[in-house]
Design a protein around this motif. Structure first.
Motif, mmCIF file in Angstrom:
data_model
loop_
_atom_site.group_PDB
_atom_site.id
_atom_site.type_symbol
_atom_site.label_atom_id
_atom_site.label_comp_id
_atom_site.label_asym_id
_atom_site.label_seq_id
_atom_site.Cartn_x
_atom_site.Cartn_y
_atom_site.Cartn_z
ATOM 1 N N LYS A 115 0.834 -1.195 0.000
ATOM 2 C CA LYS A 115 0.000 0.000 0.000
ATOM 3 C C LYS A 115 0.875 1.254 0.000
ATOM 4 C CE LYS A 115 -4.156 -1.884 0.391
ATOM 5 N NZ LYS A 115 -3.849 -3.267 0.099
ATOM 6 N N MET A 116 2.088 1.108 0.578
ATOM 7 C CA MET A 116 3.068 2.186 0.553
ATOM 8 C C MET A 116 4.441 1.553 0.513
ATOM 9 S SD MET A 116 1.595 5.295 2.856
ATOM 10 C CE MET A 116 3.075 6.179 2.443
ATOM 11 N N SER A 117 5.496 2.377 0.438
ATOM 12 C CA SER A 117 6.839 1.853 0.176
ATOM 13 C C SER A 117 7.569 1.425 1.436
ATOM 14 C CB SER A 117 7.668 2.922 -0.545
ATOM 15 O OG SER A 117 7.703 4.114 0.196
ATOM 16 N N PHE A 118 6.897 0.746 2.357
ATOM 17 C CA PHE A 118 7.537 0.320 3.584
ATOM 18 C C PHE A 118 7.593 -1.203 3.595
ATOM 19 C CE2 PHE A 118 4.814 4.053 4.980
ATOM 20 C CZ PHE A 118 5.757 4.980 4.564
ATOM 21 N N GLY A 119 8.777 -1.764 3.443
ATOM 22 C CA GLY A 119 8.912 -3.201 3.550
ATOM 23 C C GLY A 119 8.632 -3.949 2.278
ATOM 24 N N THR A 120 9.196 -3.488 1.191
ATOM 25 C CA THR A 120 8.986 -4.164 -0.088
ATOM 26 C C THR A 120 10.216 -4.922 -0.553
ATOM 27 O OG1 THR A 120 9.738 -2.235 -1.328
ATOM 28 C CG2 THR A 120 7.389 -2.355 -0.818
ATOM 29 N N GLY A 121 11.352 -4.731 0.120
ATOM 30 C CA GLY A 121 12.609 -5.292 -0.342
ATOM 31 C C GLY A 121 13.478 -4.267 -1.021
ATOM 32 N N HIS A 122 12.881 -3.127 -1.396
ATOM 33 C CA HIS A 122 13.676 -2.082 -2.037
ATOM 34 C C HIS A 122 14.594 -1.391 -1.048
ATOM 35 C CE1 HIS A 122 10.539 -2.618 -5.066
ATOM 36 N NE2 HIS A 122 11.353 -2.041 -5.926
ATOM 37 N N HIS A 123 14.145 -1.236 0.192
ATOM 38 C CA HIS A 123 14.976 -0.549 1.162
ATOM 39 C C HIS A 123 16.124 -1.456 1.596
ATOM 40 C CE1 HIS A 123 16.237 1.679 4.717
ATOM 41 N NE2 HIS A 123 15.590 2.711 4.201
ATOM 42 N N ALA A 124 17.289 -0.851 1.836
ATOM 43 C CA ALA A 124 18.495 -1.613 2.169
ATOM 44 C C ALA A 124 18.322 -2.451 3.426
ATOM 45 C CB ALA A 124 19.683 -0.663 2.325
ATOM 46 N N THR A 125 17.516 -1.987 4.386
ATOM 47 C CA THR A 125 17.337 -2.766 5.612
ATOM 48 C C THR A 125 16.560 -4.051 5.337
ATOM 49 O OG1 THR A 125 15.335 -1.516 6.177
ATOM 50 C CG2 THR A 125 17.417 -0.700 7.050
ATOM 51 N N THR A 126 15.476 -3.945 4.590
ATOM 52 C CA THR A 126 14.676 -5.130 4.264
ATOM 53 C C THR A 126 15.489 -6.113 3.438
ATOM 54 O OG1 THR A 126 12.754 -3.662 4.180
ATOM 55 C CG2 THR A 126 12.462 -5.902 3.363
ATOM 56 N N TYR A 127 16.241 -5.596 2.485
ATOM 57 C CA TYR A 127 17.089 -6.439 1.637
ATOM 58 C C TYR A 127 18.072 -7.242 2.488
ATOM 59 C CZ TYR A 127 20.351 -7.649 -2.146
ATOM 60 O OH TYR A 127 21.154 -8.328 -3.037
ATOM 61 N N GLN A 128 18.729 -6.567 3.425
ATOM 62 C CA GLN A 128 19.715 -7.254 4.263
ATOM 63 C C GLN A 128 19.066 -8.265 5.197
ATOM 64 O OE1 GLN A 128 23.259 -4.636 5.592
ATOM 65 N NE2 GLN A 128 21.595 -3.180 5.242
ATOM 66 N N GLN A 259 27.192 -12.323 15.737
ATOM 67 C CA GLN A 259 27.607 -13.379 14.823
ATOM 68 C C GLN A 259 27.950 -12.840 13.445
ATOM 69 O OE1 GLN A 259 28.051 -16.561 15.840
ATOM 70 N NE2 GLN A 259 27.458 -15.866 17.882
ATOM 71 N N GLN A 260 27.264 -11.778 13.030
ATOM 72 C CA GLN A 260 27.497 -11.246 11.691
ATOM 73 C C GLN A 260 26.936 -9.829 11.608
ATOM 74 O OE1 GLN A 260 26.336 -13.933 8.577
ATOM 75 N NE2 GLN A 260 26.616 -12.449 6.966
ATOM 76 N N LYS A 261 27.589 -8.997 10.828
ATOM 77 C CA LYS A 261 27.064 -7.663 10.555
ATOM 78 C C LYS A 261 27.223 -7.365 9.077
ATOM 79 C CE LYS A 261 31.372 -5.342 11.912
ATOM 80 N NZ LYS A 261 31.984 -4.338 12.823
ATOM 81 N N SER A 262 26.387 -6.500 8.565
ATOM 82 C CA SER A 262 26.460 -6.124 7.153
ATOM 83 C C SER A 262 25.998 -4.678 7.012
ATOM 84 C CB SER A 262 25.580 -7.045 6.297
ATOM 85 O OG SER A 262 24.214 -6.899 6.636
ATOM 86 N N SER A 263 26.293 -4.091 5.870
ATOM 87 C CA SER A 263 25.821 -2.743 5.591
ATOM 88 C C SER A 263 25.537 -2.601 4.106
ATOM 89 C CB SER A 263 26.843 -1.690 6.037
ATOM 90 O OG SER A 263 28.042 -1.820 5.301
ATOM 91 N N LYS A 264 24.587 -1.747 3.797
ATOM 92 C CA LYS A 264 24.206 -1.458 2.422
ATOM 93 C C LYS A 264 23.649 -0.042 2.389
ATOM 94 C CE LYS A 264 21.606 -3.483 -1.478
ATOM 95 N NZ LYS A 264 20.880 -2.311 -1.983
ATOM 96 N N ASP A 265 24.243 0.797 1.565
ATOM 97 C CA ASP A 265 23.809 2.192 1.453
ATOM 98 C C ASP A 265 23.804 2.887 2.813
ATOM 99 O OD1 ASP A 265 23.400 1.641 -1.237
ATOM 100 O OD2 ASP A 265 21.280 1.172 -0.957
ATOM 101 N N ASN A 266 24.780 2.534 3.643
ATOM 102 C CA ASN A 266 24.963 3.100 4.990
ATOM 103 C C ASN A 266 23.923 2.622 5.995
ATOM 104 O OD1 ASN A 266 26.666 4.666 6.686
ATOM 105 N ND2 ASN A 266 25.152 6.295 6.743
ATOM 106 N N TRP A 267 23.057 1.695 5.613
ATOM 107 C CA TRP A 267 22.137 1.055 6.553
ATOM 108 C C TRP A 267 22.746 -0.265 6.999
ATOM 109 C CZ3 TRP A 267 17.833 3.424 8.386
ATOM 110 C CH2 TRP A 267 17.343 4.520 7.661
ATOM 111 N N ALA A 268 22.575 -0.604 8.267
ATOM 112 C CA ALA A 268 23.244 -1.778 8.838
ATOM 113 C C ALA A 268 22.241 -2.851 9.234
ATOM 114 C CB ALA A 268 24.060 -1.369 10.055
ATOM 115 N N ALA A 269 22.766 -4.079 9.392
ATOM 116 C CA ALA A 269 21.979 -5.201 9.902
ATOM 117 C C ALA A 269 22.900 -6.102 10.724
ATOM 118 C CB ALA A 269 21.346 -5.993 8.760
ATOM 119 N N LEU A 270 22.357 -6.698 11.784
ATOM 120 C CA LEU A 270 23.123 -7.550 12.682
ATOM 121 C C LEU A 270 22.444 -8.879 12.873
ATOM 122 C CD1 LEU A 270 23.873 -5.020 15.583
ATOM 123 C CD2 LEU A 270 25.295 -5.459 13.575
#
Length: 275
Positions: A115-128, A259-270
């Motif tokens: 319905k809006m652009s939140f949580g579609t996989g396009h954002h770097a956080t969702t992708y990671q 255990q692991q960290k990553s980043s994409k477009d300056n957004w991080a995931a752990l």
């Protein structure tokens, strides 16, 4: 609950810092434009005083001009059909809308009608988060998705073989959209409504997913630990790479080990694991 939309015209070199500052006070989606940024926040999360303080601090230097609107609850699928492209997370999963054709060569497929652009996989956080989910064994596990949005991470957990998936969000619009997406992807579960304290999920869960924002994660991390089974995994995103240390400092006293960290477009995931 409606969203507030702020169209902020500013100098290009101030875009990232404004996004970071606004994310800290609860803004949860941003879109860069030719003239600056569009920023979005749920009305119930908006703090006018803090917002004014941030804007005033950069007003002159960034040459800020802004407009504010309330976004009505309308169906955005028509606009998405014009602009929404499928997402490929390696060869793990192909994320598409219902108006796209399936594609071979992927282990999994998720159909999302946002319905809006939140949580579609396009954002770097969702992708990671999707990528990290693919690195964990979900088979037979109980999974909790906190702040589920479109439900994409809960759907991924289901596809990866989770025995039980629970999900909830603070926005009733997201709950409606999430349940629609659950139906599209064969989930029988229903998305709950409220904060984690209001929903009060009952652990233990072997995997907990939380793609929210730094302030919420810091406030709720002790609750997550209490719901997590021994040796269970906590996947976090929704914050910037410079915030990684703050999250690890907050997690360590609760027996969580990175255990692991990553980043994409300056957004991080752990990926954190409980002792």
């Amino acid at each position: 609950m409606d969203y507030l939309e702020f169209k902020i015209k500013c100098l290009e070199e101030f875009r990232e810092i404004l996004i970071a500052e606004l994310a800290e006070i609860g803004f949860d989606s941003f879109q860069e434009t030719e003239e600056g940024i569009d920023a979005y926040i749920l009305q119930g999360n908006f703090d006018r005083e803090k917002f004014t303080e941030i804007i005033s601090g950069y007003q002159e230097a960034a040459e800020i001009y802004l407009t504010e609107e309330v976004m009505p609850k309308v169906n955005w699928n028509e606009e998405w059909e014009k602009n929404y492209d499928p997402i490929e997370v390696g060869d793990l999963v192909y994320v598409r809308a219902s108006f796209h054709q399936p594609q071979p060569g992927f282990s999994y497929e998720i159909v999302i009608n946002p319905k809006m652009s939140f949580g579609t996989g396009h954002h770097a956080t969702t992708y990671q988060m999707l990528r990290h989910q693919g690195e964990l064994d979900h088979a037979g596990k109980r999974v909790l998705d906190i702040g589920s949005g479109t439900g994409i991470l809960a759907i991924m957990a289901h596809l990866l073989g989770a025995r039980e998936v629970e999900a909830f969000d603070i926005d009733d619009w997201c709950v409606d959209n999430g349940n629609e997406n659950f139906d599209l992807n064969g989930l029988s579960t229903r998305m709950g409504f409220g904060t984690i304290r209001e929903v009060n999920p009952q652990g233990p869960f072997e995997i907990i997913l939380a793609n929210i924002n730094k302030n919420v994660l810091l406030d709720e991390i002790q609750i997550y630990v209490g719901l997590l089974s021994p040796k269970g995994f906590l996947l976090l995103s929704g914050f910037y790479t410079e915030d990684i240390e703050d999250l690890i400092i907050a997690a360590t006293p609760h027996g969580l080990v990175l255990q692991q960290k990553s980043s994409k477009d300056n957004w991080a995931a752990l990926i954190l694991q409980k002792d």
